[in-house]
Design a protein around this motif. Structure first.
Motif, mmCIF file in Angstrom:
data_model
loop_
_atom_site.group_PDB
_atom_site.id
_atom_site.type_symbol
_atom_site.label_atom_id
_atom_site.label_comp_id
_atom_site.label_asym_id
_atom_site.label_seq_id
_atom_site.Cartn_x
_atom_site.Cartn_y
_atom_site.Cartn_z
ATOM 1 N N GLU A 20 47.021 -10.617 -18.581
ATOM 2 C CA GLU A 20 48.106 -10.725 -17.607
ATOM 3 C C GLU A 20 48.452 -9.316 -17.174
ATOM 4 O OE1 GLU A 20 51.486 -13.115 -18.482
ATOM 5 O OE2 GLU A 20 50.299 -14.561 -19.617
ATOM 6 N N ASP A 21 48.481 -9.099 -15.868
ATOM 7 C CA ASP A 21 48.643 -7.749 -15.360
ATOM 8 C C ASP A 21 49.354 -7.778 -14.017
ATOM 9 O OD1 ASP A 21 48.312 -5.051 -15.790
ATOM 10 O OD2 ASP A 21 46.134 -5.148 -15.860
ATOM 11 N N SER A 22 49.910 -6.642 -13.621
ATOM 12 C CA SER A 22 50.484 -6.523 -12.285
ATOM 13 C C SER A 22 49.553 -5.679 -11.428
ATOM 14 C CB SER A 22 51.864 -5.871 -12.346
ATOM 15 O OG SER A 22 51.760 -4.510 -12.686
ATOM 16 N N ILE A 23 49.629 -5.888 -10.135
ATOM 17 C CA ILE A 23 48.780 -5.131 -9.213
ATOM 18 C C ILE A 23 49.127 -3.647 -9.287
ATOM 19 C CG2 ILE A 23 48.123 -4.825 -6.794
ATOM 20 C CD1 ILE A 23 48.713 -7.839 -6.432
ATOM 21 N N SER A 24 50.391 -3.351 -9.435
ATOM 22 C CA SER A 24 50.838 -1.965 -9.533
ATOM 23 C C SER A 24 50.218 -1.260 -10.739
ATOM 24 C CB SER A 24 52.360 -1.923 -9.626
ATOM 25 O OG SER A 24 52.811 -0.615 -9.775
ATOM 26 N N ILE A 30 43.432 2.517 -12.410
ATOM 27 C CA ILE A 30 42.125 2.873 -11.842
ATOM 28 C C ILE A 30 42.230 3.956 -10.773
ATOM 29 C CG2 ILE A 30 41.149 0.626 -12.382
ATOM 30 C CD1 ILE A 30 41.364 -0.118 -9.445
ATOM 31 N N ASN A 31 43.448 4.483 -10.578
ATOM 32 C CA ASN A 31 43.678 5.560 -9.622
ATOM 33 C C ASN A 31 43.265 5.165 -8.198
ATOM 34 O OD1 ASN A 31 44.673 8.051 -8.949
ATOM 35 N ND2 ASN A 31 42.743 9.121 -9.345
ATOM 36 N N LEU A 32 43.786 4.017 -7.764
ATOM 37 C CA LEU A 32 43.512 3.484 -6.428
ATOM 38 C C LEU A 32 44.848 3.151 -5.792
ATOM 39 C CD1 LEU A 32 41.143 2.508 -4.572
ATOM 40 C CD2 LEU A 32 41.417 0.263 -5.616
ATOM 41 N N SER A 33 44.968 3.334 -4.490
ATOM 42 C CA SER A 33 46.240 3.045 -3.834
ATOM 43 C C SER A 33 46.611 1.574 -4.008
ATOM 44 C CB SER A 33 46.166 3.382 -2.346
ATOM 45 O OG SER A 33 45.371 2.429 -1.669
ATOM 46 N N TYR A 34 47.906 1.300 -3.972
ATOM 47 C CA TYR A 34 48.385 -0.071 -4.163
ATOM 48 C C TYR A 34 47.816 -1.000 -3.089
ATOM 49 C CZ TYR A 34 51.389 -4.111 -4.611
ATOM 50 O OH TYR A 34 51.845 -5.390 -4.762
ATOM 51 N N GLY A 35 47.710 -0.510 -1.857
ATOM 52 C CA GLY A 35 47.193 -1.322 -0.758
ATOM 53 C C GLY A 35 45.766 -1.796 -0.997
ATOM 54 N N TRP A 40 41.809 -6.095 -2.890
ATOM 55 C CA TRP A 40 40.722 -6.591 -3.729
ATOM 56 C C TRP A 40 41.198 -7.633 -4.730
ATOM 57 C CZ3 TRP A 40 36.479 -6.337 -1.457
ATOM 58 C CH2 TRP A 40 36.159 -5.261 -0.662
ATOM 59 N N VAL A 41 42.423 -7.487 -5.224
ATOM 60 C CA VAL A 41 42.972 -8.504 -6.121
ATOM 61 C C VAL A 41 43.128 -9.824 -5.367
ATOM 62 C CG1 VAL A 41 45.067 -9.178 -7.369
ATOM 63 C CG2 VAL A 41 44.056 -6.935 -7.765
ATOM 64 N N TRP A 54 54.116 -15.034 -10.921
ATOM 65 C CA TRP A 54 55.361 -14.533 -10.348
ATOM 66 C C TRP A 54 55.362 -13.023 -10.145
ATOM 67 C CZ3 TRP A 54 59.774 -12.103 -12.866
ATOM 68 C CH2 TRP A 54 60.845 -11.955 -12.008
ATOM 69 N N ARG A 55 55.004 -12.278 -11.146
ATOM 70 C CA ARG A 55 55.009 -10.818 -11.037
ATOM 71 C C ARG A 55 53.665 -10.217 -11.397
ATOM 72 N NH1 ARG A 55 60.226 -7.562 -12.553
ATOM 73 N NH2 ARG A 55 61.051 -7.780 -10.475
ATOM 74 N N GLY A 56 52.608 -10.758 -10.864
ATOM 75 C CA GLY A 56 51.297 -10.206 -11.155
ATOM 76 C C GLY A 56 50.207 -11.248 -11.071
ATOM 77 N N VAL A 57 49.178 -11.038 -11.855
ATOM 78 C CA VAL A 57 48.021 -11.925 -11.845
ATOM 79 C C VAL A 57 47.597 -12.245 -13.271
ATOM 80 C CG1 VAL A 57 47.146 -11.172 -9.596
ATOM 81 C CG2 VAL A 57 46.459 -9.943 -11.640
#
Length: 68
Positions: A20-24, A30-35, A40-41, A54-57
């Motif tokens: 369970e993780d959040s996009i942020s 991985i040092n990639l912009s949130y956008g 990709w998510v 609710w708050r992630g994937v």
């Protein structure tokens, strides 16, 4: 899984992904912009590999594409 979906960003997401993780947190890890991480998510959600929460994937480990 579509071959276009396999790219360095998606592979980095797979390697760094927790059950369970959040996009942020993924984007920071991985040092990639949130956008870009969000883009990709969302593609992985469309493939059924990830499920929106609710708050992630949440990783869908029983997904056929993920197992391959």
């Amino acid at each position: 899984m579509k071959i276009e979906l396999l790219n360095p960003y998606v592979i980095k997401i797979f390697i760094s992904l927790k059950k369970e993780d959040s996009i942020s947190s993924i984007s920071k890890r991985i040092n990639l912009s949130y956008g870009w991480a969000n883009k990709w998510v969302n593609e992985l959600i469309k493939e059924g590999i990830l499920k929106k929460k609710w708050r992630g994937v949440v990783l869908q480990e029983d997904n056929v594409s993920y197992k391959r």
